[in-house]
Design a protein around this motif. Structure first.
Motif, PDB file in Angstrom:
ATOM      1  N   ALA A  40     -16.859 154.214  38.360  1.00  0.00           N
ATOM      2  CA  ALA A  40     -18.123 154.021  39.087  1.00  0.00           C
ATOM      3  C   ALA A  40     -19.245 154.880  38.519  1.00  0.00           C
ATOM      4  CB  ALA A  40     -17.924 154.327  40.571  1.00  0.00           C
ATOM      5  N   ASP A  41     -18.904 156.081  38.049  1.00  0.00           N
ATOM      6  CA  ASP A  41     -19.929 156.977  37.523  1.00  0.00           C
ATOM      7  C   ASP A  41     -20.450 156.548  36.151  1.00  0.00           C
ATOM      8  OD1 ASP A  41     -19.837 158.566  39.768  1.00  0.00           O
ATOM      9  OD2 ASP A  41     -18.353 159.948  38.931  1.00  0.00           O
ATOM     10  N   LEU A  52     -20.701 156.039  26.981  1.00  0.00           N
ATOM     11  CA  LEU A  52     -19.523 155.433  27.598  1.00  0.00           C
ATOM     12  C   LEU A  52     -18.255 155.850  26.866  1.00  0.00           C
ATOM     13  CD1 LEU A  52     -21.020 151.879  28.186  1.00  0.00           C
ATOM     14  CD2 LEU A  52     -20.226 153.427  30.004  1.00  0.00           C
ATOM     15  N   ALA A  53     -18.327 155.904  25.538  1.00  0.00           N
ATOM     16  CA  ALA A  53     -17.170 156.332  24.748  1.00  0.00           C
ATOM     17  C   ALA A  53     -16.822 157.789  25.054  1.00  0.00           C
ATOM     18  CB  ALA A  53     -17.462 156.152  23.259  1.00  0.00           C
ATOM     19  N   ARG A  54     -17.826 158.637  25.129  1.00  0.00           N
ATOM     20  CA  ARG A  54     -17.569 160.053  25.424  1.00  0.00           C
ATOM     21  C   ARG A  54     -16.886 160.222  26.777  1.00  0.00           C
ATOM     22  NH1 ARG A  54     -22.684 160.733  22.932  1.00  0.00           N
ATOM     23  NH2 ARG A  54     -22.537 162.003  21.036  1.00  0.00           N
ATOM     24  N   ARG A  55     -17.338 159.478  27.771  1.00  0.00           N
ATOM     25  CA  ARG A  55     -16.727 159.576  29.093  1.00  0.00           C
ATOM     26  C   ARG A  55     -15.231 159.271  29.013  1.00  0.00           C
ATOM     27  NH1 ARG A  55     -19.671 160.015  33.550  1.00  0.00           N
ATOM     28  NH2 ARG A  55     -17.925 159.223  34.774  1.00  0.00           N
ATOM     29  N   GLY A  84     -25.903 142.349  29.816  1.00  0.00           N
ATOM     30  CA  GLY A  84     -25.996 141.665  31.096  1.00  0.00           C
ATOM     31  C   GLY A  84     -25.029 142.217  32.125  1.00  0.00           C
ATOM     32  N   LYS A  85     -24.988 141.520  33.259  1.00  0.00           N
ATOM     33  CA  LYS A  85     -24.200 141.975  34.402  1.00  0.00           C
ATOM     34  C   LYS A  85     -22.705 142.016  34.100  1.00  0.00           C
ATOM     35  CE  LYS A  85     -23.978 141.270  39.426  1.00  0.00           C
ATOM     36  NZ  LYS A  85     -22.527 141.379  39.555  1.00  0.00           N
ATOM     37  N   ASP A  86     -22.236 141.105  33.227  1.00  0.00           N
ATOM     38  CA  ASP A  86     -20.813 141.095  32.912  1.00  0.00           C
ATOM     39  C   ASP A  86     -20.385 142.411  32.278  1.00  0.00           C
ATOM     40  OD1 ASP A  86     -22.392 140.478  30.689  1.00  0.00           O
ATOM     41  OD2 ASP A  86     -20.828 139.259  29.740  1.00  0.00           O
ATOM     42  N   VAL A  87     -21.208 142.945  31.378  1.00  0.00           N
ATOM     43  CA  VAL A  87     -20.880 144.206  30.712  1.00  0.00           C
ATOM     44  C   VAL A  87     -20.991 145.371  31.696  1.00  0.00           C
ATOM     45  CG1 VAL A  87     -21.481 145.753  28.823  1.00  0.00           C
ATOM     46  CG2 VAL A  87     -21.665 143.268  28.512  1.00  0.00           C
ATOM     47  N   PHE A  88     -22.083 145.411  32.440  1.00  0.00           N
ATOM     48  CA  PHE A  88     -22.261 146.472  33.438  1.00  0.00           C
ATOM     49  C   PHE A  88     -21.079 146.507  34.406  1.00  0.00           C
ATOM     50  CE2 PHE A  88     -23.708 147.849  37.625  1.00  0.00           C
ATOM     51  CZ  PHE A  88     -24.333 149.052  37.344  1.00  0.00           C
ATOM     52  N   ASP A  89     -20.705 145.351  34.921  1.00  0.00           N
ATOM     53  CA  ASP A  89     -19.657 145.287  35.954  1.00  0.00           C
ATOM     54  C   ASP A  89     -18.308 145.763  35.442  1.00  0.00           C
ATOM     55  OD1 ASP A  89     -21.452 144.359  37.804  1.00  0.00           O
ATOM     56  OD2 ASP A  89     -20.787 142.269  37.733  1.00  0.00           O
ATOM     57  N   VAL A  90     -17.958 145.410  34.195  1.00  0.00           N
ATOM     58  CA  VAL A  90     -16.625 145.747  33.707  1.00  0.00           C
ATOM     59  C   VAL A  90     -16.470 147.257  33.512  1.00  0.00           C
ATOM     60  CG1 VAL A  90     -17.052 145.525  31.210  1.00  0.00           C
ATOM     61  CG2 VAL A  90     -14.801 144.985  32.137  1.00  0.00           C
ATOM     62  N   PHE A  91     -17.538 147.936  33.114  1.00  0.00           N
ATOM     63  CA  PHE A  91     -17.452 149.387  32.944  1.00  0.00           C
ATOM     64  C   PHE A  91     -17.487 150.111  34.288  1.00  0.00           C
ATOM     65  CE2 PHE A  91     -18.708 148.336  28.587  1.00  0.00           C
ATOM     66  CZ  PHE A  91     -17.835 149.159  27.881  1.00  0.00           C
ATOM     67  N   ALA A 113     -22.062 154.068  35.675  1.00  0.00           N
ATOM     68  CA  ALA A 113     -23.380 153.477  35.927  1.00  0.00           C
ATOM     69  C   ALA A 113     -24.495 154.348  35.369  1.00  0.00           C
ATOM     70  CB  ALA A 113     -23.580 153.258  37.427  1.00  0.00           C
ATOM     71  N   ALA A 114     -24.236 155.643  35.234  1.00  0.00           N
ATOM     72  CA  ALA A 114     -25.239 156.555  34.681  1.00  0.00           C
ATOM     73  C   ALA A 114     -25.533 156.264  33.213  1.00  0.00           C
ATOM     74  CB  ALA A 114     -24.772 157.996  34.838  1.00  0.00           C
ATOM     75  N   CYS A 115     -24.682 155.477  32.561  1.00  0.00           N
ATOM     76  CA  CYS A 115     -24.860 155.138  31.147  1.00  0.00           C
ATOM     77  C   CYS A 115     -25.663 153.848  30.964  1.00  0.00           C
ATOM     78  CB  CYS A 115     -23.504 154.990  30.468  1.00  0.00           C
ATOM     79  SG  CYS A 115     -22.498 156.490  30.507  1.00  0.00           S
ATOM     80  N   PHE A 116     -26.214 153.316  32.044  1.00  0.00           N
ATOM     81  CA  PHE A 116     -26.981 152.073  32.002  1.00  0.00           C
ATOM     82  C   PHE A 116     -28.366 152.301  32.624  1.00  0.00           C
ATOM     83  CE2 PHE A 116     -22.567 150.850  31.933  1.00  0.00           C
ATOM     84  CZ  PHE A 116     -22.516 149.759  31.071  1.00  0.00           C
ATOM     85  N   VAL A 117     -29.397 151.787  31.956  1.00  0.00           N
ATOM     86  CA  VAL A 117     -30.764 151.878  32.462  1.00  0.00           C
ATOM     87  C   VAL A 117     -31.275 150.467  32.732  1.00  0.00           C
ATOM     88  CG1 VAL A 117     -33.135 152.580  31.939  1.00  0.00           C
ATOM     89  CG2 VAL A 117     -31.206 154.002  31.183  1.00  0.00           C
ATOM     90  N   PRO A 118     -31.665 150.140  33.965  1.00  0.00           N
ATOM     91  CA  PRO A 118     -32.136 148.779  34.281  1.00  0.00           C
ATOM     92  C   PRO A 118     -33.389 148.414  33.478  1.00  0.00           C
ATOM     93  CG  PRO A 118     -31.720 150.047  36.273  1.00  0.00           C
ATOM     94  CD  PRO A 118     -31.672 151.012  35.145  1.00  0.00           C
ATOM     95  N   THR A 119     -33.449 147.145  33.052  1.00  0.00           N
ATOM     96  CA  THR A 119     -34.606 146.655  32.302  1.00  0.00           C
ATOM     97  C   THR A 119     -35.282 145.477  33.003  1.00  0.00           C
ATOM     98  OG1 THR A 119     -33.131 145.244  30.993  1.00  0.00           O
ATOM     99  CG2 THR A 119     -33.727 147.406  30.071  1.00  0.00           C
ATOM    100  N   ARG A 120     -34.506 144.547  33.515  1.00  0.00           N
ATOM    101  CA  ARG A 120     -34.971 143.363  34.227  1.00  0.00           C
ATOM    102  C   ARG A 120     -33.815 142.905  35.100  1.00  0.00           C
ATOM    103  NH1 ARG A 120     -33.634 138.734  30.432  1.00  0.00           N
ATOM    104  NH2 ARG A 120     -32.709 139.707  28.570  1.00  0.00           N
ATOM    105  N   PRO A 121     -33.998 141.932  35.952  1.00  0.00           N
ATOM    106  CA  PRO A 121     -32.901 141.559  36.855  1.00  0.00           C
ATOM    107  C   PRO A 121     -31.590 141.293  36.103  1.00  0.00           C
ATOM    108  CG  PRO A 121     -34.905 140.480  37.558  1.00  0.00           C
ATOM    109  CD  PRO A 121     -35.225 141.167  36.258  1.00  0.00           C
ATOM    110  N   ASP A 122     -30.534 141.992  36.529  1.00  0.00           N
ATOM    111  CA  ASP A 122     -29.183 141.829  35.984  1.00  0.00           C
ATOM    112  C   ASP A 122     -29.100 142.138  34.491  1.00  0.00           C
ATOM    113  OD1 ASP A 122     -28.056 141.201  38.422  1.00  0.00           O
ATOM    114  OD2 ASP A 122     -28.309 139.038  38.151  1.00  0.00           O
TER     115      ASP A 122
END
Length: 255
Positions: free
Chosen positions: A185-186, A206-209, A173-180, A188-197
């Motif tokens: 800011a970059d 994310l670990a590699r980054r 959810g949004k809580d996980v997306f927001d904290v990373f 965000a490339a490790c997340f693919v939208p599925t449905r709202p939030d």
């Protein structure tokens, strides 16, 4: 013991051993923990403690471990312990989410059922570490804390990311997306939208980054291609099953 473990998929340094257990191929636990559940009383979700102890004893024998593993009470934190002597069987399980050793024969162990297990090794084989990093620990800096606890510089390390919730199945959810993204800011490339939030999160990416940001070479970070959620025949998964056993990732320097 090939039916019960997956060897680390990396060009590990001479003398360094690492693997992750499978849910079958050994063990005595009954459903839904069948059969090689290694979770402790803090993570076993209700399996019989005597049976888990029996599974752990079998692990030592089948894998010909040089000593009993140092099991941890994992709390999704960032504490790292240093172990300089082999564990005492059935000893106290200290609270931490990673451990480091430079002593041959000392076996480190991490329990998971979707979270990232990450093994580190000095390229010269002089030091190893094992870390547990679900999204809470990963976002708090668990991997950075592990690197900071090692004497070996990040550029002289290699890592293997073991089986974990994969990017095709792990929705957050949004809580996980927001904290990373607040941290990087970059990311965000490790997340693919599925449905709202909601997004599919790529925990290994994310670990590699984070590891590369700490000075590790991208080419020295291996693994991250085994999904616990997608393979019920091989892996326990808390996200998939709710009540679940735990697989273990172990690392040590061969004496």
């Amino acid at each position: 013991m090939s039916d019960a473990v997956i060897r680390a998929g990396w060009p590990g340094p001479p003398g360094v051993r690492a693997f992750t257990t499978l849910r079958h191929g050994a063990g005595f636990s009954q459903a839904p923990f069948d059969s090689f559940n290694l979770g402790n009383r803090y993570a076993a979700d209700g399996d019989d403690p005597a049976t888990v102890a029996r599974n752990r004893a079998q692990l030592v024998d089948l894998a010909a471990l040089p000593s009993a593993p140092h099991w941890l009470r994992q709390v999704h934190g960032t504490d790292v312990l240093q172990f300089d002597a082999p564990a005492v069987e059935e000893g106290e399980e200290p609270t931490a989410d990673a451990a480091v050793t430079r002593t041959p024969g000392v076996v480190l162990a991490i329990l998971t059922a979707d979270c990232l297990p990450v093994v580190f090794a000095a390229k010269d084989g002089s030091e190893v570490a094992a870390a547990h990093a679900g999204w809470p620990g990963l976002s708090k800096g668990m991997l950075e804390a592990t690197l900071a606890a090692m004497r070996t510089p990040a550029a002289a390390l290699m890592a293997w990311i073991g089986p974990a919730a994969g990017p095709q199945r792990y929705e957050v959810g949004k809580d996980v997306f927001d904290v990373f993204v607040a941290h990087d800011a970059d990311a965000a490339a490790c997340f693919v939208p599925t449905r709202p939030d909601h997004w599919l999160a790529d925990l290994p990416a994310l670990a590699r980054r984070r590891l590369v940001a700490c000075g590790m070479a991208s080419a020295d970070v291996h693994g991250g291609d085994l999904c616990t959620i997608s393979e019920p025949a091989r892996f326990f998964s808390h996200r998939r099953d709710g009540r679940s056993g735990r697989i273990a990732t172990l690392a040590w320097i061969q004496p």
